[in-house]
Scaffold this active site. Structure first.
Site, PDB file in Angstrom:
ATOM      1  N   GLU A   1      51.930  -5.388 -36.265  1.00 13.67           N
ATOM      2  CA  GLU A   1      52.318  -6.722 -35.808  1.00 13.67           C
ATOM      3  C   GLU A   1      52.852  -6.636 -34.380  1.00 13.67           C
ATOM      4  OE1 GLU A   1      52.002  -9.646 -37.946  1.00 13.67           O
ATOM      5  OE2 GLU A   1      50.742  -8.003 -38.600  1.00 13.67           O
TER       6      GLU A   1
ATOM      7  N   ASP B   1      56.018  -8.134 -43.594  1.00 14.31           N
ATOM      8  CA  ASP B   1      54.604  -8.518 -43.604  1.00 14.31           C
ATOM      9  C   ASP B   1      54.050  -8.448 -45.036  1.00 14.31           C
ATOM     10  OD1 ASP B   1      51.967  -8.891 -42.040  1.00 14.31           O
ATOM     11  OD2 ASP B   1      51.568  -7.104 -43.226  1.00 14.31           O
TER      12      ASP B   1
ATOM     13  N   VAL C   1      42.978 -10.197 -33.050  1.00 14.88           N
ATOM     14  CA  VAL C   1      42.092 -10.858 -34.018  1.00 14.88           C
ATOM     15  C   VAL C   1      41.228 -11.911 -33.319  1.00 14.88           C
ATOM     16  CG1 VAL C   1      41.968 -12.149 -36.184  1.00 14.88           C
ATOM     17  CG2 VAL C   1      43.754 -10.423 -35.876  1.00 14.88           C
TER      18      VAL C   1
ATOM     19  N   LYS D   1      49.653 -14.830 -41.570  1.00  9.75           N
ATOM     20  CA  LYS D   1      50.336 -14.817 -42.877  1.00  9.75           C
ATOM     21  C   LYS D   1      51.743 -15.380 -42.822  1.00  9.75           C
ATOM     22  CE  LYS D   1      50.033 -10.916 -40.673  1.00  9.75           C
ATOM     23  NZ  LYS D   1      49.496  -9.601 -40.491  1.00  9.75           N
TER      24      LYS D   1
ATOM     25  N   GLU E   1      41.823 -16.662 -45.713  1.00  7.96           N
ATOM     26  CA  GLU E   1      41.445 -15.408 -46.392  1.00  7.96           C
ATOM     27  C   GLU E   1      41.951 -14.181 -45.637  1.00  7.96           C
ATOM     28  OE1 GLU E   1      39.617 -14.811 -49.417  1.00  7.96           O
ATOM     29  OE2 GLU E   1      40.360 -12.804 -48.935  1.00  7.96           O
TER      30      GLU E   1
ATOM     31  N   LYS F   1      52.597 -11.503 -47.586  1.00  9.68           N
ATOM     32  CA  LYS F   1      51.279 -11.445 -48.236  1.00  9.68           C
ATOM     33  C   LYS F   1      51.399 -11.581 -49.761  1.00  9.68           C
ATOM     34  CE  LYS F   1      49.240  -8.739 -44.506  1.00  9.68           C
ATOM     35  NZ  LYS F   1      49.114  -7.388 -43.948  1.00  9.68           N
TER      36      LYS F   1
ATOM     37  N   VAL G   1      45.674 -12.114 -46.009  1.00 10.74           N
ATOM     38  CA  VAL G   1      46.018 -11.041 -46.960  1.00 10.74           C
ATOM     39  C   VAL G   1      44.827 -10.091 -47.058  1.00 10.74           C
ATOM     40  CG1 VAL G   1      46.745 -10.471 -49.306  1.00 10.74           C
ATOM     41  CG2 VAL G   1      47.429 -12.667 -48.305  1.00 10.74           C
TER      42      VAL G   1
ATOM     43  N   GLY H   1      43.133  -4.708 -38.236  1.00 14.83           N
ATOM     44  CA  GLY H   1      42.266  -4.373 -37.101  1.00 14.83           C
ATOM     45  C   GLY H   1      41.398  -5.558 -36.696  1.00 14.83           C
TER      46      GLY H   1
HETATM   47  N1  HSE Z   1      50.212  -5.595 -39.387  1.00 14.44           N
HETATM   48  C1  HSE Z   1      49.321  -5.900 -40.449  1.00 14.44           C
HETATM   49  C2  HSE Z   1      49.058  -4.633 -41.251  1.00 14.44           C
HETATM   50  C3  HSE Z   1      48.050  -6.489 -39.909  1.00 14.44           C
HETATM   51  O1  HSE Z   1      49.350  -3.543 -40.736  1.00 14.44           O
HETATM   52  O2  HSE Z   1      48.588  -4.721 -42.374  1.00 14.44           O
HETATM   53  C4  HSE Z   1      47.121  -7.043 -40.956  1.00 14.44           C
HETATM   54  O3  HSE Z   1      47.709  -8.124 -41.641  1.00 14.44           O
END
Ligand code: HSE
Length: 377
Positions: A189, A200, A16, A104, A128, A204, A131, A301
């Site tokens: 991740e 994850d 990112v 997150k 932002e 979120k 999520v 991504g």
């Molecule tokens: N590992 C997370 C997913 C990345 O696959 O959604 C984005 O938050």
């Protein structure tokens, strides 16, 4: 182009963070015109060696360089996790810098405290991208739906598991190969068990609930089941009647109580989320005035997530004097439960039997079945 500049730093040059640097460069003029000032990258913090990068002169391994530079007004935290990311975020906020993140885990676990520190220091902590990846959801829910009591939220919020389940169903890849590819494409991740085990998605949906009710929903209170036990057999049975299994994160609010959980659900043909495939995310929000709205977009991504991070940077620059008032308070856990009492139809299968769909019942009505997934109505 705006002549004035505002200086920024990125902490963590991974998928990112590097996407943020790329988009800042690629769309410099558009971003400057949106922010009203040029967003100029001054430092990139990373412990790894990037001496052959075209931006080599921006790299530092020393956080205090950023912390002590009064010219840096906006800091992007894309380190991830709750270790140094937590410490550095706190210190940036305390030194009067806006912090923007896609982290997150940090927002779900410590957002409450970090937002309070931001408020005290009259700066913004914005997330932002935490999520929905590049898909707008937090700001639309908080601002565009501000007139509504949020009655429920349900959605596909993890791109990696959606990618795996899509490819398992289409028989294009095994679970392992699909996960490997999701890692190569930069969706997963650092520790992909957070994707596969539903952690994850749990973080979120906690953040969505925090914002929807202004009350802290600790992620450890969210009943969470991942996709590890989803078998090819069930995927095939369901495919035969046009249905799909997807990892759904959801909450339902009624009478002051919140039911919140993450689990694989069955989506029947015609459901609005059924065609959300691969790494895309889709979230349905139900408000008591609006009814239902659906958000859809790329959920993971590098560049898509950078798109959301930079939108927050722009927002921070546009609100340097007036803080965006977001936060949530800790009201305990009495108002929170899992989805056991929620009534729906279920897909069930016993070891020897065929799969079928039950009449509406709560979880106790299907407890005797080996395999059971709720139907997402
Ligand atoms: N590992 C997370 C997913 C990345 O696959 O959604 C984005 O938050």
């Amino acid at each position: 182009m705006a002549s004035d500049k505002v200086f920024a730093a990125i902490m963590g040059y991974g998928i990112v963070g590097s996407g943020v640097a790329e988009v800042l460069n690629m769309n410099r003029d558009k971003i400057a015109s949106s922010a009203g000032r040029e967003l100029k990258l001054k430092y990139i913090l990373d412990i790894r060696d990037f001496s052959s990068s075209p931006m080599a002169e921006l790299f530092t391994k020393d956080f205090t360089v950023i912390e002590n530079d009064p010219e840096v007004k906006v800091v992007v935290e894309t380190i991830g996790g709750v270790g140094v990311a937590y410490d550095f975020t706190k210190r940036c906020l305390l030194s009067g810098k806006h912090v923007v993140t896609s982290n997150k885990e940090l927002v779900a676990k410590h957002g409450h405290e970090l937002l309070a520190i931001a408020a005290k220091n009259n700066v913004n902590y914005l997330f932002e991208a935490s999520v929905g990846g590049g898909m707008p959801i937090l700001r639309p829910m908080v601002t565009c739906l501000a007139a509504n009591e949020i009655e429920s939220v349900c959605g596909i919020v993890n791109g990696t598991t959606n990618f795996i389940l899509t490819n398992m169903r289409e028989c294009t890849m095994t679970f392992e190969d699909a996960l490997k590819q999701a890692q190569q494409l930069g969706f997963a991740e650092a520790d992909p068990s957070a994707d596969v085990e539903g952690t994850d998605a749990c973080r979120k949906i906690s953040i969505l609930a925090d914002l929807a009710y202004g009350r802290l929903v600790r992620p450890e209170l969210v009943q969470t089941e991942g996709i590890k036990n989803v078998s090819v057999r069930d995927v095939e049975i369901l495919r035969n009647f046009g249905a799909k299994i997807k990892l759904i994160a959801r909450f339902v609010y009624s009478g002051g109580k919140l039911m919140i959980w993450v689990a694989p659900h069955v989506l029947l043909p015609g459901h609005p989320l059924i065609n959300v495939e691969n790494a895309d995310n889709g979230i349905m929000v139900k408000g008591n005035a609006l009814g239902e709205a659906m958000f859809f977009g790329c959920g993971a991504g590098s560049l898509p997530t950078a798109s959301a991070v930079i939108a927050d940077m722009v927002d921070a620059v546009r609100h340097t004097d007036k803080r965006l008032d977001i936060g949530w308070t800790d009201c305990g856990s009495d108002w929170i439960s899992g989805g056991e009492d929620f009534i729906s139809r279920w897909y069930v299968r016993d070891e020897s039997g065929e799969g079928h769909i039950t009449s509406p019942t709560d979880a106790s009505g299907v407890s005797m079945h080996m395999v059971k997934y709720r139907i997402l109505e």
